[in-house]
Structures are given as C-alpha cells and as structure tokens.
Design a protein around this motif. Structure first.
Motif, PDB file in Angstrom:
ATOM      1  N   ALA A  93      59.187   0.458  48.631  1.00 35.48           N
ATOM      2  CA  ALA A  93      59.623  -0.682  48.455  1.00 35.48           C
ATOM      3  C   ALA A  93      58.971  -1.449  47.752  1.00 35.48           C
ATOM      4  CB  ALA A  93      59.879  -1.155  50.002  1.00 35.48           C
ATOM      5  N   SER A  94      58.095  -1.803  47.368  1.00 33.24           N
ATOM      6  CA  SER A  94      57.297  -2.823  46.370  1.00 33.24           C
ATOM      7  C   SER A  94      58.262  -2.961  44.859  1.00 33.24           C
ATOM      8  CB  SER A  94      55.960  -3.296  46.547  1.00 33.24           C
ATOM      9  OG  SER A  94      55.397  -3.895  45.432  1.00 33.24           O
ATOM     10  N   GLY A  95      57.864  -1.440  44.151  1.00 36.43           N
ATOM     11  CA  GLY A  95      58.170  -0.636  43.495  1.00 36.43           C
ATOM     12  C   GLY A  95      59.779  -1.295  43.125  1.00 36.43           C
ATOM     13  N   TYR A  96      60.598  -0.961  44.345  1.00 40.85           N
ATOM     14  CA  TYR A  96      62.587  -0.513  44.179  1.00 40.85           C
ATOM     15  C   TYR A  96      62.581  -1.930  44.175  1.00 40.85           C
ATOM     16  CZ  TYR A  96      62.545   4.115  45.584  1.00 40.85           C
ATOM     17  OH  TYR A  96      63.041   5.982  45.715  1.00 40.85           O
ATOM     18  N   LYS A  97      61.549  -2.977  44.638  1.00 41.53           N
ATOM     19  CA  LYS A  97      62.340  -4.668  44.334  1.00 41.53           C
ATOM     20  C   LYS A  97      62.155  -5.112  42.828  1.00 41.53           C
ATOM     21  CE  LYS A  97      61.363  -8.812  46.387  1.00 41.53           C
ATOM     22  NZ  LYS A  97      60.960  -9.980  47.835  1.00 41.53           N
ATOM     23  N   LEU A 111      72.920   1.142  28.962  1.00 47.10           N
ATOM     24  CA  LEU A 111      72.115   0.494  28.008  1.00 47.10           C
ATOM     25  C   LEU A 111      70.402  -0.166  29.070  1.00 47.10           C
ATOM     26  CD1 LEU A 111      75.493  -2.353  27.197  1.00 47.10           C
ATOM     27  CD2 LEU A 111      73.495  -0.504  25.770  1.00 47.10           C
ATOM     28  N   PHE A 112      70.429  -0.365  30.411  1.00 48.34           N
ATOM     29  CA  PHE A 112      69.868  -0.551  31.082  1.00 48.34           C
ATOM     30  C   PHE A 112      67.934   0.011  30.735  1.00 48.34           C
ATOM     31  CE2 PHE A 112      67.253  -1.017  35.285  1.00 48.34           C
ATOM     32  CZ  PHE A 112      65.893  -1.981  34.157  1.00 48.34           C
ATOM     33  N   ALA A 113      68.389   1.039  31.087  1.00 51.18           N
ATOM     34  CA  ALA A 113      67.368   2.242  29.888  1.00 51.18           C
ATOM     35  C   ALA A 113      66.840   2.242  29.128  1.00 51.18           C
ATOM     36  CB  ALA A 113      67.661   3.629  30.924  1.00 51.18           C
ATOM     37  N   ILE A 149      60.784   3.785  33.956  1.00 50.76           N
ATOM     38  CA  ILE A 149      61.690   3.624  34.355  1.00 50.76           C
ATOM     39  C   ILE A 149      62.927   4.430  34.981  1.00 50.76           C
ATOM     40  CG2 ILE A 149      64.307   4.468  32.755  1.00 50.76           C
ATOM     41  CD1 ILE A 149      62.657   3.900  30.089  1.00 50.76           C
ATOM     42  N   HIS A 150      62.452   5.756  35.261  1.00 49.55           N
ATOM     43  CA  HIS A 150      62.699   6.576  36.509  1.00 49.55           C
ATOM     44  C   HIS A 150      63.028   5.714  37.542  1.00 49.55           C
ATOM     45  CE1 HIS A 150      64.484  10.453  37.701  1.00 49.55           C
ATOM     46  NE2 HIS A 150      64.304  10.043  38.561  1.00 49.55           N
ATOM     47  N   ASN A 151      61.380   5.435  37.303  1.00 48.02           N
ATOM     48  CA  ASN A 151      61.593   4.418  38.993  1.00 48.02           C
ATOM     49  C   ASN A 151      61.956   3.439  39.313  1.00 48.02           C
ATOM     50  OD1 ASN A 151      59.237   6.441  39.682  1.00 48.02           O
ATOM     51  ND2 ASN A 151      57.291   5.383  39.254  1.00 48.02           N
ATOM     52  N   TYR A 152      62.271   2.261  38.609  1.00 50.26           N
ATOM     53  CA  TYR A 152      63.519   1.535  38.345  1.00 50.26           C
ATOM     54  C   TYR A 152      64.811   1.546  38.456  1.00 50.26           C
ATOM     55  CZ  TYR A 152      59.928  -1.462  36.157  1.00 50.26           C
ATOM     56  OH  TYR A 152      58.707  -2.296  35.459  1.00 50.26           O
ATOM     57  N   LEU A 153      65.019   2.662  37.836  1.00 51.32           N
ATOM     58  CA  LEU A 153      66.843   3.443  37.999  1.00 51.32           C
ATOM     59  C   LEU A 153      66.866   3.865  39.628  1.00 51.32           C
ATOM     60  CD1 LEU A 153      67.782   5.030  35.520  1.00 51.32           C
ATOM     61  CD2 LEU A 153      68.257   3.201  35.649  1.00 51.32           C
ATOM     62  N   TYR A 154      65.755   4.364  40.616  1.00 43.82           N
ATOM     63  CA  TYR A 154      65.448   4.562  41.778  1.00 43.82           C
ATOM     64  C   TYR A 154      65.597   3.225  42.727  1.00 43.82           C
ATOM     65  CZ  TYR A 154      65.306   9.828  41.441  1.00 43.82           C
ATOM     66  OH  TYR A 154      66.263  10.652  41.924  1.00 43.82           O
ATOM     67  N   LEU A 195      67.784  10.205  29.805  1.00 46.81           N
ATOM     68  CA  LEU A 195      66.058   9.842  30.020  1.00 46.81           C
ATOM     69  C   LEU A 195      65.374  10.779  30.018  1.00 46.81           C
ATOM     70  CD1 LEU A 195      66.812   8.929  34.349  1.00 46.81           C
ATOM     71  CD2 LEU A 195      65.966   7.694  32.821  1.00 46.81           C
ATOM     72  N   LYS A 196      65.834  12.022  30.196  1.00 42.32           N
ATOM     73  CA  LYS A 196      65.294  13.761  29.482  1.00 42.32           C
ATOM     74  C   LYS A 196      64.887  13.466  27.950  1.00 42.32           C
ATOM     75  CE  LYS A 196      66.906  17.165  32.566  1.00 42.32           C
ATOM     76  NZ  LYS A 196      67.632  18.647  33.021  1.00 42.32           N
TER      77      LYS A 196
END
Length: 129
Positions: free
Chosen positions: A12-16, A45-47, A59-64, A89-90
């Motif tokens: 939850a902290s990482g997603y926040k 663009l964000f990635a 980046i993958h975690n932030y998108l999740y 992402l790949k």
C-alpha cells in the motif's frame, strides 16, 4: 499486516508513492486535471519521464500504484490490454543492460570425489561438505 483494501502495508505504501509521483508529474506539466482519465499515451509519457531517474522495476511498481488507485475509485484496470505500454516497459528493462543469468551446474558425486584431496576432514567446515 493487511492495510485498507486488502493490501499489505508495504505494498500500500509503494502504491501510494506511485500515485503521488503520478499526480506530481501531472501537476508539474499542467495535466493534473487528467489524473482520473489517463490513457495509454499519458502512461507512456509518465514511464518515459521516470526512466531518466529510476529503474524499470520501480516504474512498473509506480504504474501498479496508479492502477490500484483507479481500481479503488471504480474506474477499472488502467493497465489492461495496453500493448504499447507493455512494449515500452520491456524496452526500458532491456536498455538497462540487466545482467545475463549465469548458467548453474549441479554439484555431482563425481565432482566431490575429484575435490576430496583438497579437503581437510579434521576441520569442521570441511567435514560439513
């Protein structure tokens, strides 16, 4: 430990953090009004923006994190069927030059017999082998 929404506290902290980075990025570029109607182009663009400062796994975690917020708000799965984003992402992961996994071979009894002369069985560490 489970936080609100059935997520572990660390998750939850990482997603926040991911959601906050997304909102901060949108605000910095005058796009804050689009935080609840992001499309694949905006996510790409964000990635790409993030790729200049952090690794692809983060980046993958932030998108999740952004995806989780969308699901929490009832807006659906933001990352579902986003082929361009998946390809980006790949490519980001590939461009980091992640290390190639080394081939690992099993330790066989034949090898142990060959190594036997190099062990001193009067020593505890060598006897453990």
């Amino acid at each position: 430990m489970i936080a609100a929404g059935g997520l572990a506290k660390g998750t939850a902290s990482g997603y926040k953090t991911g959601w906050n980075k997304f909102c901060g990025w949108l605000a910095a570029y005058g796009l804050y009004g689009r935080r609840y109607d992001a499309d694949e182009g905006l996510l790409c663009l964000f990635a790409t923006y993030l790729s200049y400062s952090i690794r692809s796994g983060t980046i993958h975690n932030y998108l999740y994190g952004v995806r989780s917020k969308y699901i929490e708000l009832g807006l659906g799965n933001l990352l579902y069927n986003k082929l361009t984003l998946q390809r980006l992402l790949k490519q980001l992961a590939r461009s980091e030059g992640t290390s190639v996994r080394k081939l690992r071979r099993p330790l066989t009894t034949i090898m142990l017999k060959l190594f036997r002369p190099f062990f001193d069985f009067s020593l505890h560490d060598d006897r453990c082998i």
